[in-house]
Design a protein around this motif. Structure first.
Motif, PDB file in Angstrom:
ATOM      1  N   ARG A  16       0.829  -1.205   0.000  1.00  7.46           N
ATOM      2  CA  ARG A  16       0.000   0.000   0.000  1.00  7.46           C
ATOM      3  C   ARG A  16       0.863   1.255   0.000  1.00  7.46           C
ATOM      4  O   ARG A  16       0.667   2.169  -0.793  1.00  7.46           O
ATOM      5  CB  ARG A  16      -0.926   0.016   1.213  1.00  7.46           C
ATOM      6  N   ASP A  17       1.838   1.304   0.903  1.00  6.85           N
ATOM      7  CA  ASP A  17       2.708   2.478   0.994  1.00  6.85           C
ATOM      8  C   ASP A  17       3.464   2.704  -0.311  1.00  6.85           C
ATOM      9  O   ASP A  17       3.656   3.837  -0.747  1.00  6.85           O
ATOM     10  CB  ASP A  17       3.693   2.332   2.154  1.00  6.85           C
ATOM     11  N   THR A  18       3.881   1.611  -0.947  1.00 11.39           N
ATOM     12  CA  THR A  18       4.600   1.714  -2.218  1.00 11.39           C
ATOM     13  C   THR A  18       3.691   2.264  -3.309  1.00 11.39           C
ATOM     14  O   THR A  18       4.067   3.186  -4.042  1.00 11.39           O
ATOM     15  CB  THR A  18       5.156   0.336  -2.630  1.00 11.39           C
ATOM     16  N   VAL A  19       2.494   1.711  -3.424  1.00  9.91           N
ATOM     17  CA  VAL A  19       1.551   2.175  -4.453  1.00  9.91           C
ATOM     18  C   VAL A  19       1.186   3.635  -4.220  1.00  9.91           C
ATOM     19  O   VAL A  19       1.164   4.438  -5.162  1.00  9.91           O
ATOM     20  CB  VAL A  19       0.302   1.264  -4.507  1.00  9.91           C
ATOM     21  N   PRO A  28       4.909   8.085 -14.158  1.00 10.98           N
ATOM     22  CA  PRO A  28       3.834   7.216 -14.614  1.00 10.98           C
ATOM     23  C   PRO A  28       3.000   6.659 -13.470  1.00 10.98           C
ATOM     24  O   PRO A  28       3.504   6.384 -12.386  1.00 10.98           O
ATOM     25  CB  PRO A  28       4.553   6.098 -15.358  1.00 10.98           C
ATOM     26  N   ASP A  29       1.724   6.532 -13.732  1.00 12.77           N
ATOM     27  CA  ASP A  29       0.775   5.944 -12.792  1.00 12.77           C
ATOM     28  C   ASP A  29       0.229   4.695 -13.482  1.00 12.77           C
ATOM     29  O   ASP A  29      -0.574   4.790 -14.400  1.00 12.77           O
ATOM     30  CB  ASP A  29      -0.338   6.951 -12.500  1.00 12.77           C
ATOM     31  N   LEU A  30       0.713   3.525 -13.067  1.00 13.78           N
ATOM     32  CA  LEU A  30       0.369   2.285 -13.743  1.00 13.78           C
ATOM     33  C   LEU A  30      -0.804   1.581 -13.076  1.00 13.78           C
ATOM     34  O   LEU A  30      -0.925   1.585 -11.853  1.00 13.78           O
ATOM     35  CB  LEU A  30       1.573   1.337 -13.744  1.00 13.78           C
ATOM     36  N   SER A  31      -1.632   0.941 -13.894  1.00  8.40           N
ATOM     37  CA  SER A  31      -2.701   0.092 -13.360  1.00  8.40           C
ATOM     38  C   SER A  31      -2.070  -1.186 -12.803  1.00  8.40           C
ATOM     39  O   SER A  31      -0.893  -1.481 -13.046  1.00  8.40           O
ATOM     40  CB  SER A  31      -3.695  -0.269 -14.471  1.00  8.40           C
ATOM     41  N   ALA A  32      -2.845  -1.963 -12.090  1.00  3.94           N
ATOM     42  CA  ALA A  32      -2.346  -3.228 -11.541  1.00  3.94           C
ATOM     43  C   ALA A  32      -1.878  -4.145 -12.671  1.00  3.94           C
ATOM     44  O   ALA A  32      -0.829  -4.789 -12.569  1.00  3.94           O
ATOM     45  CB  ALA A  32      -3.433  -3.902 -10.707  1.00  3.94           C
ATOM     46  N   ARG A  33      -2.634  -4.213 -13.754  1.00  2.00           N
ATOM     47  CA  ARG A  33      -2.244  -5.072 -14.881  1.00  2.00           C
ATOM     48  C   ARG A  33      -0.955  -4.575 -15.516  1.00  2.00           C
ATOM     49  O   ARG A  33      -0.051  -5.350 -15.816  1.00  2.00           O
ATOM     50  CB  ARG A  33      -3.354  -5.131 -15.920  1.00  2.00           C
ATOM     51  N   GLN A  34      -0.857  -3.274 -15.731  1.00  2.00           N
ATOM     52  CA  GLN A  34       0.359  -2.707 -16.317  1.00  2.00           C
ATOM     53  C   GLN A  34       1.561  -2.966 -15.412  1.00  2.00           C
ATOM     54  O   GLN A  34       2.637  -3.342 -15.879  1.00  2.00           O
ATOM     55  CB  GLN A  34       0.188  -1.211 -16.555  1.00  2.00           C
ATOM     56  N   LEU A  35       1.366  -2.797 -14.117  1.00  2.00           N
ATOM     57  CA  LEU A  35       2.442  -3.039 -13.159  1.00  2.00           C
ATOM     58  C   LEU A  35       2.820  -4.522 -13.158  1.00  2.00           C
ATOM     59  O   LEU A  35       4.009  -4.868 -13.104  1.00  2.00           O
ATOM     60  CB  LEU A  35       2.028  -2.569 -11.765  1.00  2.00           C
ATOM     61  N   GLY A  36       1.833  -5.406 -13.250  1.00  2.00           N
ATOM     62  CA  GLY A  36       2.113  -6.835 -13.311  1.00  2.00           C
ATOM     63  C   GLY A  36       2.931  -7.205 -14.537  1.00  2.00           C
ATOM     64  O   GLY A  36       3.890  -7.983 -14.453  1.00  2.00           O
ATOM     65  N   VAL A  37       2.566  -6.643 -15.681  1.00  2.00           N
ATOM     66  CA  VAL A  37       3.324  -6.902 -16.913  1.00  2.00           C
ATOM     67  C   VAL A  37       4.728  -6.326 -16.784  1.00  2.00           C
ATOM     68  O   VAL A  37       5.732  -7.000 -17.087  1.00  2.00           O
ATOM     69  CB  VAL A  37       2.588  -6.323 -18.148  1.00  2.00           C
ATOM     70  N   PHE A  38       4.821  -5.085 -16.313  1.00  2.00           N
ATOM     71  CA  PHE A  38       6.115  -4.425 -16.144  1.00  2.00           C
ATOM     72  C   PHE A  38       7.041  -5.261 -15.258  1.00  2.00           C
ATOM     73  O   PHE A  38       8.185  -5.557 -15.618  1.00  2.00           O
ATOM     74  CB  PHE A  38       5.916  -3.022 -15.553  1.00  2.00           C
ATOM     75  N   LEU A  39       6.538  -5.657 -14.083  1.00  2.00           N
ATOM     76  CA  LEU A  39       7.370  -6.411 -13.138  1.00  2.00           C
ATOM     77  C   LEU A  39       7.751  -7.782 -13.691  1.00  2.00           C
ATOM     78  O   LEU A  39       8.871  -8.258 -13.475  1.00  2.00           O
ATOM     79  CB  LEU A  39       6.664  -6.541 -11.794  1.00  2.00           C
ATOM     80  N   GLY A  72       4.729   1.248 -23.439  1.00  2.00           N
ATOM     81  CA  GLY A  72       5.472   1.820 -24.556  1.00  2.00           C
ATOM     82  C   GLY A  72       5.349   3.334 -24.609  1.00  2.00           C
ATOM     83  O   GLY A  72       6.329   4.041 -24.861  1.00  2.00           O
ATOM     84  N   GLU A  73       4.128   3.857 -24.371  1.00  2.00           N
ATOM     85  CA  GLU A  73       3.917   5.309 -24.339  1.00  2.00           C
ATOM     86  C   GLU A  73       4.806   5.960 -23.285  1.00  2.00           C
ATOM     87  O   GLU A  73       5.284   7.083 -23.475  1.00  2.00           O
ATOM     88  CB  GLU A  73       2.457   5.635 -24.001  1.00  2.00           C
ATOM     89  N   LEU A  74       5.010   5.263 -22.185  1.00  2.00           N
ATOM     90  CA  LEU A  74       5.807   5.785 -21.075  1.00  2.00           C
ATOM     91  C   LEU A  74       7.291   5.443 -21.202  1.00  2.00           C
ATOM     92  O   LEU A  74       8.090   5.799 -20.348  1.00  2.00           O
ATOM     93  CB  LEU A  74       5.263   5.237 -19.744  1.00  2.00           C
ATOM     94  N   ASP A  75       7.660   4.731 -22.263  1.00  2.00           N
ATOM     95  CA  ASP A  75       9.022   4.277 -22.513  1.00  2.00           C
ATOM     96  C   ASP A  75       9.537   3.375 -21.389  1.00  2.00           C
ATOM     97  O   ASP A  75      10.718   3.381 -21.058  1.00  2.00           O
ATOM     98  CB  ASP A  75       9.980   5.454 -22.744  1.00  2.00           C
TER      99      ASP A  75
END
Length: 133
Positions: A16-19, A28-39, A72-75
């Motif tokens: 929670r504190d990290t998010v 960038p403000d990533l969604s949970a799905r975007q963060l999951g893909v990124f990680l 990709g938009e956020l590089d």
């Protein structure tokens, strides 16, 4: 004596504190799905493909494609046609994505330290010291 093992509640608190810190900062403000893909791209061995990410995360290929569009938009990641199999698209890491992961690690480490300091204070019977922010 204080254990080094975190409880599930402490881990959720660190998440929670990290998010919250990621949402509050400029960037960038990533969604949970975007963060999951990124990680997944940054924390597991390459090569990554849209098909492979969809299978690993158990979501549809279009959902991965949408997440990769935003990354990709956020590089934070880029797609490249696989030179060995032109039907396949490889997902690559970027310098900006590596820096974002480094920042995220720092934020998580700070959140974990704060949770541990609170736990030590509570164990010692002192009033918990909570950092504002």
């Amino acid at each position: 004596m204080v254990s080094n093992a975190s409880t599930p509640d402490q881990l959720v608190g660190i998440l929670r504190d990290t998010v919250v810190a990621l949402v509050r900062r400029d960037g960038p403000d990533l969604s949970a799905r975007q963060l999951g893909v990124f990680l997944t791209v940054y924390l597991t061995d390459a090569p990554h493909t849209v098909r492979g990410l969809a299978a690993e995360l158990n979501v549809s290929k279009p959902a991965i494609t949408r997440a990769l569009d935003r990354l990709g938009e956020l590089d934070l990641a880029r797609r490249k046609v696989d030179p060995m199999d032109r039907r396949s698209v490889l997902v690559q890491r970027t310098l900006k994505g590596t820096a974002f992961l480094r920042d995220m690690r720092s934020i998580m480490a700070e959140a974990e330290t704060q949770k541990r300091d609170i736990q030590i204070g509570e164990t010692a019977g002192a009033e918990p010291v909570r950092k504002a922010g």
